[in-house]
Design a protein around this motif. Structure first.
Motif, PDB file in Angstrom:
ATOM      1  N   LEU A 164     -11.988  13.810  14.822  1.00 28.13           N
ATOM      2  CA  LEU A 164     -11.113  13.925  13.583  1.00 28.13           C
ATOM      3  C   LEU A 164     -11.335  15.264  12.777  1.00 28.13           C
ATOM      4  CD1 LEU A 164     -11.195  10.095  12.099  1.00 28.13           C
ATOM      5  CD2 LEU A 164      -9.231  11.327  13.715  1.00 28.13           C
ATOM      6  N   PHE A 201     -15.329  16.490   2.083  1.00 31.07           N
ATOM      7  CA  PHE A 201     -16.142  15.614   3.022  1.00 31.07           C
ATOM      8  C   PHE A 201     -16.078  15.766   4.365  1.00 31.07           C
ATOM      9  CE2 PHE A 201     -15.978  13.347  -1.038  1.00 31.07           C
ATOM     10  CZ  PHE A 201     -17.196  13.190  -1.419  1.00 31.07           C
ATOM     11  N   VAL A 240     -15.841   9.534  17.026  1.00 27.89           N
ATOM     12  CA  VAL A 240     -14.656   9.627  16.105  1.00 27.89           C
ATOM     13  C   VAL A 240     -14.687  10.627  15.253  1.00 27.89           C
ATOM     14  CG1 VAL A 240     -13.525   8.252  14.401  1.00 27.89           C
ATOM     15  CG2 VAL A 240     -14.519   7.234  16.395  1.00 27.89           C
ATOM     16  N   PRO A 248     -11.801   2.812   5.031  1.00 22.00           N
ATOM     17  CA  PRO A 248     -12.238   2.964   6.326  1.00 22.00           C
ATOM     18  C   PRO A 248     -13.860   3.311   6.369  1.00 22.00           C
ATOM     19  CG  PRO A 248     -10.136   3.914   6.171  1.00 22.00           C
ATOM     20  CD  PRO A 248     -10.475   3.442   4.770  1.00 22.00           C
ATOM     21  N   CYS A 249     -14.016   4.156   5.424  1.00 23.22           N
ATOM     22  CA  CYS A 249     -15.451   4.452   5.031  1.00 23.22           C
ATOM     23  C   CYS A 249     -16.280   3.526   4.986  1.00 23.22           C
ATOM     24  CB  CYS A 249     -15.577   5.458   3.870  1.00 23.22           C
ATOM     25  SG  CYS A 249     -17.205   5.973   3.466  1.00 23.22           S
ATOM     26  N   LEU A 291     -31.590   5.716  10.947  1.00 22.33           N
ATOM     27  CA  LEU A 291     -30.817   4.502  10.732  1.00 22.33           C
ATOM     28  C   LEU A 291     -31.174   3.446  10.049  1.00 22.33           C
ATOM     29  CD1 LEU A 291     -28.448   4.840  13.761  1.00 22.33           C
ATOM     30  CD2 LEU A 291     -27.840   5.825  11.773  1.00 22.33           C
ATOM     31  N   PHE A 341     -10.562   2.637  19.067  1.00 23.25           N
ATOM     32  CA  PHE A 341     -11.860   1.629  18.800  1.00 23.25           C
ATOM     33  C   PHE A 341     -12.031   0.952  20.346  1.00 23.25           C
ATOM     34  CE2 PHE A 341     -15.165  -1.273  17.565  1.00 23.25           C
ATOM     35  CZ  PHE A 341     -16.183  -0.225  17.203  1.00 23.25           C
ATOM     36  N   VAL A 396     -11.508  -5.474  14.145  1.00 23.84           N
ATOM     37  CA  VAL A 396     -10.896  -4.087  14.209  1.00 23.84           C
ATOM     38  C   VAL A 396      -9.678  -4.585  14.940  1.00 23.84           C
ATOM     39  CG1 VAL A 396     -10.815  -1.926  15.134  1.00 23.84           C
ATOM     40  CG2 VAL A 396     -12.745  -2.505  13.710  1.00 23.84           C
ATOM     41  N   TRP A 403     -23.403  13.319  12.620  1.00 20.79           N
ATOM     42  CA  TRP A 403     -24.193  12.827  11.324  1.00 20.79           C
ATOM     43  C   TRP A 403     -25.364  11.939  11.946  1.00 20.79           C
ATOM     44  CZ3 TRP A 403     -25.969   8.154   9.363  1.00 20.79           C
ATOM     45  CH2 TRP A 403     -26.134   7.841   8.074  1.00 20.79           C
ATOM     46  N   GLU A 440      -3.778   2.877  15.034  1.00 22.65           N
ATOM     47  CA  GLU A 440      -4.093   3.731  15.801  1.00 22.65           C
ATOM     48  C   GLU A 440      -5.657   3.659  16.124  1.00 22.65           C
ATOM     49  OE1 GLU A 440      -2.836   7.533  14.456  1.00 22.65           O
ATOM     50  OE2 GLU A 440      -4.494   8.600  15.759  1.00 22.65           O
TER      51      GLU A 440
HETATM   52  P1  FAD Z   1     -16.720   8.026   7.733  1.00 22.57           P
HETATM   53  O1  FAD Z   1     -16.418   8.535   9.002  1.00 22.57           O
HETATM   54  O2  FAD Z   1     -15.575   6.912   7.472  1.00 22.57           O
HETATM   55  O3  FAD Z   1     -17.917   7.641   7.501  1.00 22.57           O
HETATM   56  C1  FAD Z   1     -18.459   6.703   6.361  1.00 22.57           C
HETATM   57  C2  FAD Z   1     -19.906   7.119   6.211  1.00 22.57           C
HETATM   58  O4  FAD Z   1     -20.871   6.715   7.385  1.00 22.57           O
HETATM   59  C3  FAD Z   1     -20.066   8.571   6.104  1.00 22.57           C
HETATM   60  O5  FAD Z   1     -19.952   8.926   4.772  1.00 22.57           O
HETATM   61  C4  FAD Z   1     -21.502   8.787   6.352  1.00 22.57           C
HETATM   62  O6  FAD Z   1     -22.751   8.398   5.089  1.00 22.57           O
HETATM   63  C5  FAD Z   1     -21.841   7.717   7.406  1.00 22.57           C
HETATM   64  N1  FAD Z   1     -21.695   8.058   8.795  1.00 22.57           N
HETATM   65  C6  FAD Z   1     -21.003   9.276   9.242  1.00 22.57           C
HETATM   66  N2  FAD Z   1     -21.225   9.224  10.504  1.00 22.57           N
HETATM   67  C7  FAD Z   1     -21.959   8.356  10.959  1.00 22.57           C
HETATM   68  C8  FAD Z   1     -22.490   7.928  12.142  1.00 22.57           C
HETATM   69  N3  FAD Z   1     -22.137   8.525  13.394  1.00 22.57           N
HETATM   70  N4  FAD Z   1     -23.290   6.959  12.238  1.00 22.57           N
HETATM   71  C9  FAD Z   1     -23.777   6.160  11.097  1.00 22.57           C
HETATM   72  N5  FAD Z   1     -23.119   6.636   9.866  1.00 22.57           N
HETATM   73  C10 FAD Z   1     -22.194   7.447   9.978  1.00 22.57           C
HETATM   74  N6  FAD Z   1      -9.232   7.748  11.321  1.00 22.57           N
HETATM   75  C11 FAD Z   1      -8.208   8.302  12.162  1.00 22.57           C
HETATM   76  O7  FAD Z   1      -7.677   9.321  11.724  1.00 22.57           O
HETATM   77  N7  FAD Z   1      -7.957   8.191  13.571  1.00 22.57           N
HETATM   78  C12 FAD Z   1      -8.763   7.366  14.227  1.00 22.57           C
HETATM   79  O8  FAD Z   1      -8.598   7.114  15.359  1.00 22.57           O
HETATM   80  C13 FAD Z   1      -9.712   6.471  13.350  1.00 22.57           C
HETATM   81  N8  FAD Z   1     -10.389   5.478  14.032  1.00 22.57           N
HETATM   82  C14 FAD Z   1     -11.245   4.648  13.392  1.00 22.57           C
HETATM   83  C15 FAD Z   1     -11.926   3.475  14.131  1.00 22.57           C
HETATM   84  C16 FAD Z   1     -12.716   2.538  13.082  1.00 22.57           C
HETATM   85  C17 FAD Z   1     -13.391   1.531  13.702  1.00 22.57           C
HETATM   86  C18 FAD Z   1     -12.791   2.779  11.759  1.00 22.57           C
HETATM   87  C19 FAD Z   1     -13.736   2.117  10.826  1.00 22.57           C
HETATM   88  C20 FAD Z   1     -12.289   4.132  11.174  1.00 22.57           C
HETATM   89  C21 FAD Z   1     -11.524   4.993  11.922  1.00 22.57           C
HETATM   90  N9  FAD Z   1     -10.660   5.921  11.389  1.00 22.57           N
HETATM   91  C22 FAD Z   1      -9.947   6.868  12.030  1.00 22.57           C
HETATM   92  C23 FAD Z   1     -10.995   6.407   9.917  1.00 22.57           C
HETATM   93  C24 FAD Z   1     -12.164   7.468   9.994  1.00 22.57           C
HETATM   94  O9  FAD Z   1     -13.230   7.054  10.899  1.00 22.57           O
HETATM   95  C25 FAD Z   1     -13.097   7.685   8.855  1.00 22.57           C
HETATM   96  O10 FAD Z   1     -13.293   6.419   8.311  1.00 22.57           O
HETATM   97  C26 FAD Z   1     -11.757   8.390   7.432  1.00 22.57           C
HETATM   98  O11 FAD Z   1     -11.471   9.273   7.924  1.00 22.57           O
HETATM   99  C27 FAD Z   1     -12.995   8.489   6.349  1.00 22.57           C
HETATM  100  O12 FAD Z   1     -13.786   9.427   6.621  1.00 22.57           O
HETATM  101  P2  FAD Z   1     -15.179   9.536   5.787  1.00 22.57           P
HETATM  102  O13 FAD Z   1     -15.222  11.169   5.624  1.00 22.57           O
HETATM  103  O14 FAD Z   1     -15.212   8.769   4.562  1.00 22.57           O
HETATM  104  O15 FAD Z   1     -16.531   9.134   6.601  1.00 22.57           O
END
Ligand code: FAD
Length: 260
Positions: free
Chosen positions: A202, A212, A198, A122-123, A245, A170, A157, A217, A165
């Motif tokens: 979360l 993390f 999001v 997802p990240c 960005l 989304f 997606v 962000w 979910e």
């Molecule tokens: P992530 O949120 O995955 O972010 C990845 C990287 O992007 C970050 O490390 C940072 O470098 C960068 N980043 C962070 N915020 C931003 C920003 N605003 N703009 C640009 N770059 C940014 N999980 C759930 O539990 N419930 C949900 O409803 C849900 N919906 C999701 C919907 C989508 C479309 C996606 C792709 C994922 C969703 N997820 C959801 C998963 C969740 O959003 C995270 O991807 C997951 O929890 C991993 O989080 P992470 O800490 O690696 O950072």
């Protein structure tokens, strides 16, 4: 898992290993869950691969691969595509080409979690789509408008993302406001602001990797100029955010280490 080495990652960088792992997981795992693709899923796959072929700043053999998959899909007139046919194209090895265009194992670097169930795909999917929205601003002449990349993400997606979910959430945000996006710059900002929503939703839940934390962000240490205060309240400087960005998700900021 102790089997996965922790890799040092720099939060201010984007890693090609994450992006290529996202491509692999999307095309070879998520899409593969459907033995036959029909209707909406065919369209979603075509749109996704088309934006990848246009904008993914990959290594040359990855770009060639994406373009060949895109050509194949465009020539597919049938409304149903068996995954086995797509798989043959995905694993097609031409002479002189790297043996396996997309590596079969996923390597998470910037998206490495502290435990295997955190972060990862997802990240990397978020990272991939932010990058694609930014690339679309650099190659406007190739584009078909501000919704090209966002629409491809929405379709991918909705049709394929394994977390249903997440897909529902989304789609809710997309239905609410995506159609109002009027420029490719605004598309970058739309995805950024929705991703922050999001993150806010979360923060503190069990999906958060404790190492993390979910932040709004970019945090001030990554982009001091993005943050301001008006009447004692935090405000984003959107022009600064857009500049940030565009620099963060630029090919020049992608680290090629850890790719095989
Ligand atoms: P992530 O949120 O995955 O972010 C990845 C990287 O992007 C970050 O490390 C940072 O470098 C960068 N980043 C962070 N915020 C931003 C920003 N605003 N703009 C640009 N770059 C940014 N999980 C759930 O539990 N419930 C949900 O409803 C849900 N919906 C999701 C919907 C989508 C479309 C996606 C792709 C994922 C969703 N997820 C959801 C998963 C969740 O959003 C995270 O991807 C997951 O929890 C991993 O989080 P992470 O800490 O690696 O950072």
């Amino acid at each position: 898992s102790t089997l996965t080495p922790r890799r040092p990652a720099d939060r201010s960088k984007v890693y090609m290993a994450d992006l290529e792992s996202a491509l692999h997981y999307a095309l070879r795992v998520e899409v593969a869950r459907f033995s036959v693709l029909t209707g909406e899923r065919v369209r979603a796959l075509k749109d996704f691969v088309t934006v990848l072929a246009k904008y993914f700043p990959g290594r040359p053999f990855v770009q060639n691969f994406l373009r060949s998959v895109d050509r194949w899909l465009r020539n597919m007139r049938e409304s149903r595509i068996p995954y086995s046919a797509l798989e043959r194209v995905l694993t097609n090895r031409k002479e002189g080409q790297a043996p396996e265009v997309l590596s079969n194992n996923m390597t998470w670097v910037g998206c490495q979690g502290s435990k295997p169930h955190f972060r990862g795909y997802p990240c990397s999917l978020w990272t991939l789509f932010h990058l694609l929205t930014v690339q679309a601003t650099r190659y406007r002449r190739l584009g078909t408008g501000p919704l090209e990349v966002l629409g491809a993400m929405r379709g991918y997606v909705w049709s394929f993302f394994g977390c249903r979910e997440c897909a529902q959430h989304f789609e809710g945000m997309a239905a609410e406001s995506m159609d109002k996006v009027r420029s490719v710059d605004k598309a970058v900002l739309w995805l950024w602001s929705r991703h922050n929503r999001v993150n806010a939703r979360l923060a503190g839940t069990e999906t958060e990797d404790p190492e993390f934390p979910k932040l709004q962000w970019p945090p001030p240490d990554l982009c001091p100029l993005c943050h301001g205060v008006v009447n004692r309240r935090h405000v984003w400087d959107e022009a600064a955010v857009l500049r940030f960005l565009k620099a963060h998700f630029s090919p020049a900021n992608i680290i090629l280490d850890y790719t095989e």
